[in-house]
Design a protein around this motif. Structure first.
Motif, PDB file in Angstrom:
ATOM      1  N   LYS A  75       0.975  -1.224  -0.043  1.00 22.52           N
ATOM      2  CA  LYS A  75      -0.048  -0.060   0.067  1.00 22.52           C
ATOM      3  C   LYS A  75       0.967   1.219  -0.094  1.00 22.52           C
ATOM      4  CE  LYS A  75      -3.793  -2.162   2.453  1.00 22.52           C
ATOM      5  NZ  LYS A  75      -5.268  -1.936   2.719  1.00 22.52           N
ATOM      6  N   PHE A  76       0.437   2.292  -0.489  1.00 19.67           N
ATOM      7  CA  PHE A  76       1.030   3.589  -0.420  1.00 19.67           C
ATOM      8  C   PHE A  76       0.770   4.166   0.947  1.00 19.67           C
ATOM      9  CE2 PHE A  76       0.595   3.622  -5.204  1.00 19.67           C
ATOM     10  CZ  PHE A  76       2.030   4.032  -5.576  1.00 19.67           C
ATOM     11  N   GLU A  77       1.912   4.837   1.442  1.00 23.94           N
ATOM     12  CA  GLU A  77       1.777   5.572   2.642  1.00 23.94           C
ATOM     13  C   GLU A  77       0.938   6.844   2.677  1.00 23.94           C
ATOM     14  OE1 GLU A  77       5.823   3.609   4.874  1.00 23.94           O
ATOM     15  OE2 GLU A  77       5.849   5.699   3.700  1.00 23.94           O
ATOM     16  N   SER A  78       0.924   7.433   1.567  1.00 23.99           N
ATOM     17  CA  SER A  78       0.043   8.591   1.499  1.00 23.99           C
ATOM     18  C   SER A  78      -0.318   8.605  -0.021  1.00 23.99           C
ATOM     19  CB  SER A  78       0.819   9.824   1.576  1.00 23.99           C
ATOM     20  OG  SER A  78       2.022   9.776   0.820  1.00 23.99           O
ATOM     21  N   PRO A  79      -1.306   9.494  -0.440  1.00 19.71           N
ATOM     22  CA  PRO A  79      -1.911   9.297  -1.830  1.00 19.71           C
ATOM     23  C   PRO A  79      -0.732   9.537  -2.837  1.00 19.71           C
ATOM     24  CG  PRO A  79      -3.206  10.646  -0.343  1.00 19.71           C
ATOM     25  CD  PRO A  79      -2.031  10.356   0.534  1.00 19.71           C
ATOM     26  N   PRO A  80      -0.710   8.804  -3.757  1.00 21.32           N
ATOM     27  CA  PRO A  80       0.367   8.952  -4.976  1.00 21.32           C
ATOM     28  C   PRO A  80      -0.006  10.271  -5.668  1.00 21.32           C
ATOM     29  CG  PRO A  80      -0.801   7.259  -5.483  1.00 21.32           C
ATOM     30  CD  PRO A  80      -1.203   7.623  -4.226  1.00 21.32           C
ATOM     31  N   VAL A  81       1.095  10.862  -6.615  1.00 17.26           N
ATOM     32  CA  VAL A  81       0.835  11.898  -7.071  1.00 17.26           C
ATOM     33  C   VAL A  81       1.500  11.669  -8.534  1.00 17.26           C
ATOM     34  CG1 VAL A  81       1.575  14.244  -7.798  1.00 17.26           C
ATOM     35  CG2 VAL A  81       1.130  13.643  -5.422  1.00 17.26           C
ATOM     36  N   ILE A  82       0.528  11.450  -9.469  1.00 14.75           N
ATOM     37  CA  ILE A  82       0.926  11.101 -10.820  1.00 14.75           C
ATOM     38  C   ILE A  82       1.633  12.201 -11.575  1.00 14.75           C
ATOM     39  CG2 ILE A  82       0.001  10.387 -13.268  1.00 14.75           C
ATOM     40  CD1 ILE A  82      -2.550   9.506 -11.482  1.00 14.75           C
ATOM     41  N   PRO A  83       2.878  11.701 -11.830  1.00 18.62           N
ATOM     42  CA  PRO A  83       4.015  12.537 -12.566  1.00 18.62           C
ATOM     43  C   PRO A  83       3.368  13.360 -13.834  1.00 18.62           C
ATOM     44  CG  PRO A  83       4.867  10.331 -12.276  1.00 18.62           C
ATOM     45  CD  PRO A  83       3.474  10.250 -11.914  1.00 18.62           C
ATOM     46  N   GLU A  84       3.993  14.425 -14.044  1.00 19.66           N
ATOM     47  CA  GLU A  84       3.573  15.108 -15.324  1.00 19.66           C
ATOM     48  C   GLU A  84       3.408  14.410 -16.767  1.00 19.66           C
ATOM     49  OE1 GLU A  84       1.793  18.308 -17.155  1.00 19.66           O
ATOM     50  OE2 GLU A  84       2.303  18.385 -14.981  1.00 19.66           O
ATOM     51  N   GLN A  85       4.372  13.835 -16.884  1.00 20.68           N
ATOM     52  CA  GLN A  85       4.655  12.740 -18.118  1.00 20.68           C
ATOM     53  C   GLN A  85       3.517  11.684 -18.275  1.00 20.68           C
ATOM     54  OE1 GLN A  85       6.933  13.036 -15.928  1.00 20.68           O
ATOM     55  NE2 GLN A  85       8.497  11.484 -16.248  1.00 20.68           N
ATOM     56  N   LEU A  86       2.777  11.343 -17.109  1.00 18.06           N
ATOM     57  CA  LEU A  86       1.715  10.288 -17.293  1.00 18.06           C
ATOM     58  C   LEU A  86       0.512  10.937 -17.014  1.00 18.06           C
ATOM     59  CD1 LEU A  86       3.807   7.818 -14.966  1.00 18.06           C
ATOM     60  CD2 LEU A  86       3.611   8.005 -17.568  1.00 18.06           C
ATOM     61  N   ARG A  87       0.296  12.277 -16.694  1.00 15.44           N
ATOM     62  CA  ARG A  87      -1.011  12.731 -16.392  1.00 15.44           C
ATOM     63  C   ARG A  87      -2.167  12.720 -17.435  1.00 15.44           C
ATOM     64  NH1 ARG A  87       0.842  17.899 -12.735  1.00 15.44           N
ATOM     65  NH2 ARG A  87       1.514  16.372 -10.815  1.00 15.44           N
ATOM     66  N   ASP A  88      -1.652  12.762 -18.909  1.00 13.26           N
ATOM     67  CA  ASP A  88      -2.463  12.586 -19.920  1.00 13.26           C
ATOM     68  C   ASP A  88      -3.127  11.372 -20.090  1.00 13.26           C
ATOM     69  OD1 ASP A  88      -2.070  15.212 -20.433  1.00 13.26           O
ATOM     70  OD2 ASP A  88      -0.754  15.037 -21.975  1.00 13.26           O
ATOM     71  N   TYR A  89      -2.282  10.180 -19.731  1.00 14.40           N
ATOM     72  CA  TYR A  89      -2.763   8.745 -19.822  1.00 14.40           C
ATOM     73  C   TYR A  89      -3.192   8.210 -18.547  1.00 14.40           C
ATOM     74  CZ  TYR A  89       0.050   9.877 -23.917  1.00 14.40           C
ATOM     75  OH  TYR A  89       0.647  10.534 -25.047  1.00 14.40           O
ATOM     76  N   VAL A  90      -2.677   8.516 -17.492  1.00 12.50           N
ATOM     77  CA  VAL A  90      -2.831   7.763 -16.446  1.00 12.50           C
ATOM     78  C   VAL A  90      -3.770   8.487 -15.517  1.00 12.50           C
ATOM     79  CG1 VAL A  90      -1.946   6.621 -14.292  1.00 12.50           C
ATOM     80  CG2 VAL A  90      -0.619   6.772 -16.316  1.00 12.50           C
ATOM     81  N   ASN A  91      -4.734   7.506 -15.132  1.00 17.72           N
ATOM     82  CA  ASN A  91      -6.063   8.099 -14.045  1.00 17.72           C
ATOM     83  C   ASN A  91      -6.023   7.818 -12.766  1.00 17.72           C
ATOM     84  OD1 ASN A  91      -8.720   9.226 -13.861  1.00 17.72           O
ATOM     85  ND2 ASN A  91      -9.370   7.167 -13.496  1.00 17.72           N
ATOM     86  N   ASP A  92      -5.156   6.505 -12.489  1.00 17.01           N
ATOM     87  CA  ASP A  92      -5.082   6.017 -11.008  1.00 17.01           C
ATOM     88  C   ASP A  92      -3.947   5.014 -10.951  1.00 17.01           C
ATOM     89  OD1 ASP A  92      -5.705   5.629  -8.413  1.00 17.01           O
ATOM     90  OD2 ASP A  92      -7.039   4.095  -8.702  1.00 17.01           O
ATOM     91  N   VAL A  93      -3.274   5.126  -9.800  1.00 22.22           N
ATOM     92  CA  VAL A  93      -2.101   4.281  -9.313  1.00 22.22           C
ATOM     93  C   VAL A  93      -2.520   3.392  -8.353  1.00 22.22           C
ATOM     94  CG1 VAL A  93       0.251   3.912  -9.036  1.00 22.22           C
ATOM     95  CG2 VAL A  93      -0.563   5.929 -10.314  1.00 22.22           C
ATOM     96  N   ALA A  94      -2.234   2.127  -8.365  1.00 24.72           N
ATOM     97  CA  ALA A  94      -2.947   1.285  -7.072  1.00 24.72           C
ATOM     98  C   ALA A  94      -1.969  -0.130  -7.218  1.00 24.72           C
ATOM     99  CB  ALA A  94      -4.291   0.866  -7.567  1.00 24.72           C
ATOM    100  N   PHE A  95      -1.988  -0.713  -5.963  1.00 28.94           N
ATOM    101  CA  PHE A  95      -1.265  -1.840  -5.965  1.00 28.94           C
ATOM    102  C   PHE A  95      -2.563  -3.018  -6.239  1.00 28.94           C
ATOM    103  CE2 PHE A  95       1.698   0.819  -3.701  1.00 28.94           C
ATOM    104  CZ  PHE A  95       2.903   0.348  -4.351  1.00 28.94           C
ATOM    105  N   PRO A  96      -2.291  -4.304  -6.957  1.00 26.59           N
ATOM    106  CA  PRO A  96      -3.018  -5.236  -7.149  1.00 26.59           C
ATOM    107  C   PRO A  96      -3.777  -5.636  -5.600  1.00 26.59           C
ATOM    108  CG  PRO A  96      -1.044  -5.367  -8.239  1.00 26.59           C
ATOM    109  CD  PRO A  96      -0.746  -4.347  -7.513  1.00 26.59           C
ATOM    110  N   SER A  97      -4.935  -5.924  -5.589  1.00 28.69           N
ATOM    111  CA  SER A  97      -5.513  -6.741  -4.446  1.00 28.69           C
ATOM    112  C   SER A  97      -5.937  -8.024  -4.559  1.00 28.69           C
ATOM    113  CB  SER A  97      -6.654  -5.927  -3.839  1.00 28.69           C
ATOM    114  OG  SER A  97      -7.640  -5.795  -4.759  1.00 28.69           O
ATOM    115  N   PHE A  98      -5.905  -8.777  -3.940  1.00 29.14           N
ATOM    116  CA  PHE A  98      -6.177 -10.176  -3.965  1.00 29.14           C
ATOM    117  C   PHE A  98      -7.533 -10.312  -3.228  1.00 29.14           C
ATOM    118  CE2 PHE A  98      -1.725  -9.766  -3.912  1.00 29.14           C
ATOM    119  CZ  PHE A  98      -1.429 -10.196  -5.520  1.00 29.14           C
ATOM    120  N   SER A  99      -8.271 -11.281  -3.840  1.00 28.00           N
ATOM    121  CA  SER A  99      -9.762 -11.598  -3.231  1.00 28.00           C
ATOM    122  C   SER A  99      -9.940 -13.134  -3.304  1.00 28.00           C
ATOM    123  CB  SER A  99     -10.719 -10.894  -3.734  1.00 28.00           C
ATOM    124  OG  SER A  99     -10.898 -11.042  -5.171  1.00 28.00           O
TER     125      SER A  99
END
Length: 102
Positions: A75-99
């Motif tokens: 898990k991230f310790e705080s909310p991640p900030v999407i870098p400028e060069q990815l902002r046009d393409y990336v909506n969210d950053v998350a770690f896979p979860s297992f269920s």
């Protein structure tokens, strides 16, 4: 794992995202028109996304449907900030979860 800004990325957009992510130092281990999966060190995640990561060891339990296999949940310790060069393409950053499949 990063989710695409639009519902699905074109092949050209996916190529740009993969190149940008690799240029930041991550290893791209999987990609689709919807997600890009990367690997990198904790230090790299902190440098790129401005948020440290922490892991917690989990084991399956009859009382828990959250984890069906042993391993480490990241898990991230705080909310991640999407870098400028990815902002046009990336909506969210998350770690896979297992269920559980129950």
């Amino acid at each position: 794992m990063a989710s695409a800004k639009s519902k699905t990325a074109t092949a050209s957009q996916l190529g740009e995202v993969n190149a940008n992510v690799a240029g930041l130092g991550f290893e791209v281990i999987g990609s689709s028109p919807v997600t890009v999966t990367v690997e990198g060190s904790s230090a790299l995640f902190k440098k790129v996304f401005g948020a440290g990561v922490k892991g917690r060891r989990v084991t399956p339990s009859r009382d828990s449907l959250e984890h069906s296999t042993p391993g480490i949940v990241w898990k991230f310790e705080s909310p991640p900030v999407i870098p400028e060069q990815l902002r046009d393409y990336v909506n969210d950053v998350a770690f896979p979860s297992f269920s559980s499949a129950h």
